[in-house]
Design an enzyme around this catalytic site. Structure first.
Site, PDB file in Angstrom:
ATOM      1  N   ASP A  15      -1.271   6.350   3.262  1.00 55.66           N
ATOM      2  CA  ASP A  15      -2.053   5.105   3.202  1.00 55.66           C
ATOM      3  C   ASP A  15      -2.257   4.683   4.654  1.00 55.66           C
ATOM      4  O   ASP A  15      -1.293   4.341   5.339  1.00 55.66           O
ATOM      5  CB  ASP A  15      -1.248   4.067   2.418  1.00 55.66           C
ATOM      6  CG  ASP A  15      -1.911   2.690   2.398  1.00 55.66           C
ATOM      7  OD1 ASP A  15      -2.852   2.439   3.182  1.00 55.66           O
ATOM      8  OD2 ASP A  15      -1.460   1.851   1.587  1.00 55.66           O
ATOM      9  N   HIS A  22      -4.554  -4.042  -0.730  1.00 57.59           N
ATOM     10  CA  HIS A  22      -4.079  -2.668  -1.041  1.00 57.59           C
ATOM     11  C   HIS A  22      -4.871  -2.090  -2.214  1.00 57.59           C
ATOM     12  O   HIS A  22      -4.298  -1.610  -3.191  1.00 57.59           O
ATOM     13  CB  HIS A  22      -2.590  -2.696  -1.377  1.00 57.59           C
ATOM     14  CG  HIS A  22      -1.713  -3.098  -0.242  1.00 57.59           C
ATOM     15  ND1 HIS A  22      -1.277  -2.207   0.712  1.00 57.59           N
ATOM     16  CD2 HIS A  22      -1.199  -4.298   0.115  1.00 57.59           C
ATOM     17  CE1 HIS A  22      -0.516  -2.827   1.595  1.00 57.59           C
ATOM     18  NE2 HIS A  22      -0.465  -4.116   1.257  1.00 57.59           N
ATOM     19  N   ASP A  56      -5.241   2.829  -2.426  1.00 54.81           N
ATOM     20  CA  ASP A  56      -5.286   2.806  -0.958  1.00 54.81           C
ATOM     21  C   ASP A  56      -4.712   4.069  -0.331  1.00 54.81           C
ATOM     22  O   ASP A  56      -4.479   4.123   0.870  1.00 54.81           O
ATOM     23  CB  ASP A  56      -4.564   1.558  -0.432  1.00 54.81           C
ATOM     24  CG  ASP A  56      -3.145   1.443  -0.971  1.00 54.81           C
ATOM     25  OD1 ASP A  56      -2.630   2.435  -1.521  1.00 54.81           O
ATOM     26  OD2 ASP A  56      -2.568   0.348  -0.853  1.00 54.81           O
ATOM     27  N   TYR A  94      -7.125  -3.468   5.884  1.00 57.00           N
ATOM     28  CA  TYR A  94      -5.806  -4.043   5.682  1.00 57.00           C
ATOM     29  C   TYR A  94      -4.707  -2.992   5.828  1.00 57.00           C
ATOM     30  O   TYR A  94      -4.820  -1.892   5.291  1.00 57.00           O
ATOM     31  CB  TYR A  94      -5.709  -4.725   4.303  1.00 57.00           C
ATOM     32  CG  TYR A  94      -4.460  -5.542   4.258  1.00 57.00           C
ATOM     33  CD1 TYR A  94      -4.342  -6.643   5.090  1.00 57.00           C
ATOM     34  CD2 TYR A  94      -3.391  -5.180   3.485  1.00 57.00           C
ATOM     35  CE1 TYR A  94      -3.166  -7.364   5.140  1.00 57.00           C
ATOM     36  CE2 TYR A  94      -2.214  -5.891   3.521  1.00 57.00           C
ATOM     37  CZ  TYR A  94      -2.111  -6.982   4.353  1.00 57.00           C
ATOM     38  OH  TYR A  94      -0.942  -7.679   4.411  1.00 57.00           O
ATOM     39  N   GLY A 107       5.903  18.142  15.096  1.00 56.10           N
ATOM     40  CA  GLY A 107       6.050  19.451  14.464  1.00 56.10           C
ATOM     41  C   GLY A 107       6.027  19.438  12.949  1.00 56.10           C
ATOM     42  O   GLY A 107       5.785  20.457  12.325  1.00 56.10           O
ATOM     43  N   LYS A 136       0.673   2.726  -6.374  1.00 55.80           N
ATOM     44  CA  LYS A 136       1.514   1.604  -6.810  1.00 55.80           C
ATOM     45  C   LYS A 136       2.699   2.077  -7.637  1.00 55.80           C
ATOM     46  O   LYS A 136       3.098   1.503  -8.638  1.00 55.80           O
ATOM     47  CB  LYS A 136       0.691   0.569  -7.591  1.00 55.80           C
ATOM     48  CG  LYS A 136      -0.501   0.054  -6.825  1.00 55.80           C
ATOM     49  CD  LYS A 136      -0.149  -0.668  -5.539  1.00 55.80           C
ATOM     50  CE  LYS A 136      -1.403  -1.107  -4.812  1.00 55.80           C
ATOM     51  NZ  LYS A 136      -1.772  -0.142  -3.738  1.00 55.80           N
ATOM     52  N   TYR A 231      11.106  -1.806   4.510  1.00 59.90           N
ATOM     53  CA  TYR A 231       9.829  -1.607   3.846  1.00 59.90           C
ATOM     54  C   TYR A 231       8.690  -1.497   4.848  1.00 59.90           C
ATOM     55  O   TYR A 231       8.444  -2.396   5.622  1.00 59.90           O
ATOM     56  CB  TYR A 231       9.521  -2.752   2.875  1.00 59.90           C
ATOM     57  CG  TYR A 231       8.178  -2.547   2.214  1.00 59.90           C
ATOM     58  CD1 TYR A 231       8.004  -1.503   1.315  1.00 59.90           C
ATOM     59  CD2 TYR A 231       7.094  -3.352   2.516  1.00 59.90           C
ATOM     60  CE1 TYR A 231       6.781  -1.287   0.722  1.00 59.90           C
ATOM     61  CE2 TYR A 231       5.865  -3.142   1.932  1.00 59.90           C
ATOM     62  CZ  TYR A 231       5.718  -2.101   1.025  1.00 59.90           C
ATOM     63  OH  TYR A 231       4.499  -1.879   0.450  1.00 59.90           O
ATOM     64  N   LYS A 234       5.025   2.022   0.680  1.00 57.33           N
ATOM     65  CA  LYS A 234       5.707   2.669  -0.438  1.00 57.33           C
ATOM     66  C   LYS A 234       5.362   4.137  -0.435  1.00 57.33           C
ATOM     67  O   LYS A 234       4.633   4.631   0.390  1.00 57.33           O
ATOM     68  CB  LYS A 234       5.271   2.029  -1.741  1.00 57.33           C
ATOM     69  CG  LYS A 234       6.378   1.216  -2.327  1.00 57.33           C
ATOM     70  CD  LYS A 234       6.113   0.757  -3.717  1.00 57.33           C
ATOM     71  CE  LYS A 234       4.736   0.914  -4.269  1.00 57.33           C
ATOM     72  NZ  LYS A 234       3.584   0.484  -3.580  1.00 57.33           N
ATOM     73  N   ASP A 236       3.746   6.269  -2.616  1.00 53.72           N
ATOM     74  CA  ASP A 236       2.860   6.648  -3.708  1.00 53.72           C
ATOM     75  C   ASP A 236       2.735   8.171  -3.721  1.00 53.72           C
ATOM     76  O   ASP A 236       2.390   8.764  -2.710  1.00 53.72           O
ATOM     77  CB  ASP A 236       1.520   5.941  -3.519  1.00 53.72           C
ATOM     78  CG  ASP A 236       1.702   4.435  -3.587  1.00 53.72           C
ATOM     79  OD1 ASP A 236       2.423   3.971  -4.481  1.00 53.72           O
ATOM     80  OD2 ASP A 236       1.151   3.733  -2.728  1.00 53.72           O
ATOM     81  N   ARG A 268       3.598  -5.521  -4.649  1.00 49.80           N
ATOM     82  CA  ARG A 268       4.566  -5.648  -3.560  1.00 49.80           C
ATOM     83  C   ARG A 268       5.702  -4.644  -3.706  1.00 49.80           C
ATOM     84  O   ARG A 268       6.821  -4.879  -3.242  1.00 49.80           O
ATOM     85  CB  ARG A 268       5.117  -7.076  -3.482  1.00 49.80           C
ATOM     86  CG  ARG A 268       4.025  -8.102  -3.197  1.00 49.80           C
ATOM     87  CD  ARG A 268       4.529  -9.522  -3.242  1.00 49.80           C
ATOM     88  NE  ARG A 268       3.419 -10.462  -3.128  1.00 49.80           N
ATOM     89  CZ  ARG A 268       3.003 -10.968  -1.968  1.00 49.80           C
ATOM     90  NH1 ARG A 268       3.564 -10.600  -0.854  1.00 49.80           N
ATOM     91  NH2 ARG A 268       1.987 -11.816  -1.941  1.00 49.80           N
TER      92      ARG A 268
END
Ligand code: 13P
Ligand code: 13P
Ligand code: MG
Ligand code: MG
Length: 380
Positions: A15, A22, A56, A94, A107, A136, A231, A234, A236, A268
């Protein structure tokens, strides 16, 4: 095993920023990534490529002959994401550069943020594959469908009636807390497998091989929140599955997604919601930044060329699964900030709980029968 050319299929995703939240990758960022891969194809680094997105997340689907973890391939993917990030920054998208956790390539993209699913195999005369890509959610969202595809005869009748699948498969399961892996052969160790992979917060399927050693499926199981220590983006996931002729039929792989099971990672990164199978036109995030969605693209690989794709969930046969997902989404949403819609305190990617607890530290008092609530306005 077949004696065809050895081909590596690399699916690398990140992303790098999206439009209006998102929600959806911007087409100009896909173009920027495509230009880098086209250059790589011209130079002979990769044989073929296809760039796509779900929500995203941008996926680079590449074929080549350099094997998994090739520094050259990973560098090419890194450059593609860097160029796409430049465009994202220019457009003010965003969370531009969200998943690129380092400024320099060293590498291998593993640990730098992008998710990686790679497998090398000798091409069969016809080599059908499906790539599944979700937004998500997290890599263990594929635990349940992979169990159904490769271990559940009520989903995959090939396990019963195809002699080439009848010996079963070996699942490689990662323990995300310990950074260890274990190989379990099913059907023999089916219950041990389920004991692990049902704990989706900790155990993630990484590879599946046929008992003769042929690779059958691979999942991107990097966990950005653990890698970065906090965080940042995430994880995905993407996965590649080989199909037909001794592997699950395409329809058996797709069948596993007809049940919109609950997965973690909605809004979130902190909520459970149903995984909705969608075609490209619906591969965008809306309600409560979701619901979590999975896109499936089918290809044939011929001497490294990617023939396709076909948009596998863009079909009326999945309308009911989508409808069920919408109903479940509505049901889950009504819980608002309550578990089990909201994830448990250890799994949330955003949380104010430590701050709240700190602020209330001195106000927690021993509780017994004589406890008197503080209720006067001026005392609070
Ligand atoms: P193959 O054995 O040709 O892969 O296909 C099995 C089948 O009939 C799919 O439904
Ligand atoms: P992504 O991980 O897909 O960027 O989503 C972040 C988020 O919090 C959406 O609600
Ligand atoms: Mg994002
Ligand atoms: Mg995403």
């Amino acid at each position: 095993m077949s004696g065809g050319a050895r081909t590596t299929l690399s699916v690398i995703k990140a992303d790098i920023g999206s439009i209006a939240g998102h929600h959806k990758a911007h087409p100009d960022t896909l173009l920027a990534a495509s230009r880098v891969l086209a250059e790589g194809k011209k130079k002979g680094i990769i044989t073929d490529f296809y760039v796509t997105a779900v929500g995203d997340d941008i996926q680079l689907i590449m074929t080549h002959s350099k094997g998994p973890n090739s520094p050259q391939i990973h560098e090419l993917a890194w450059d593609a994401f860097k160029e796409a990030t430049k465009v994202a920054k220019e457009l003010g998208l965003y969370a531009a550069g969200q998943d690129l956790l380092s400024d320099t390539f060293s590498g291998n993209v593993r640990g730098l943020g992008p998710g990686v699913a790679e497998m090398e195999f000798a091409e069969r005369p016809s080599e059908p594959v499906a790539i599944f890509m979700a937004d998500k959610t997290e890599p263990s969202a594929f635990n349940l469908p992979l169990y159904k595809i490769f271990a559940d005869p009520f989903n995959t009748v090939g396990l019963v009636i195809d002699p080439r699948m009848h010996d079963g498969f070996v699942f490689t399961v990662l323990d995300l807390y310990e950074g260890k892996a274990v190989d379990l052969a099913v059907p023999g160790e089916l219950y041990d497998l389920l004991a692990l992979i049902g704990t989706t917060s900790r155990y993630v399927i990484k590879y599946i091989h046929r008992r003769d050693g042929e690779p059958a499926a691979v999942v991107s199981s990097e966990r950005l929140n653990l890698i970065a220590g906090k965080y940042i983006g995430k994880d995905d996931p993407v996965m590649a599955v080989r199909l037909q002729s001794g592997f699950p039929a395409l329809g058996e792989a797709l069948e596993a997604f007809s049940f919109p099971h609950l997965v973690a990672g909605w809004m979130r990164g902190s909520h459970f919601g149903p995984l909705m199978p969608v075609g490209l036109k619906d591969a965008k995030m809306t309600r409560f930044d979701g619901p979590p969605r999975v896109l499936g693209l089918g290809f044939n690989i011929k001497e490294g060329r990617l023939i396709g794709p076909v948009d596998l969930f863009d079909d009326i046969a999945f309308d009911e699964a989508r409808r069920e997902a919408s109903l479940v989404a509505e049901y889950m949403r009504r819980h608002g900030p309550f578990m089990p819609h909201r994830l448990g305190p250890d799994e949330m990617e955003y949380t104010t709980l430590p701050d709240v607890l700190k602020r209330l530290e001195g106000r927690f008092r021993p509780f017994d029968l004589g406890y008197k609530p503080v209720i006067k306005h001026e005392e609070l």
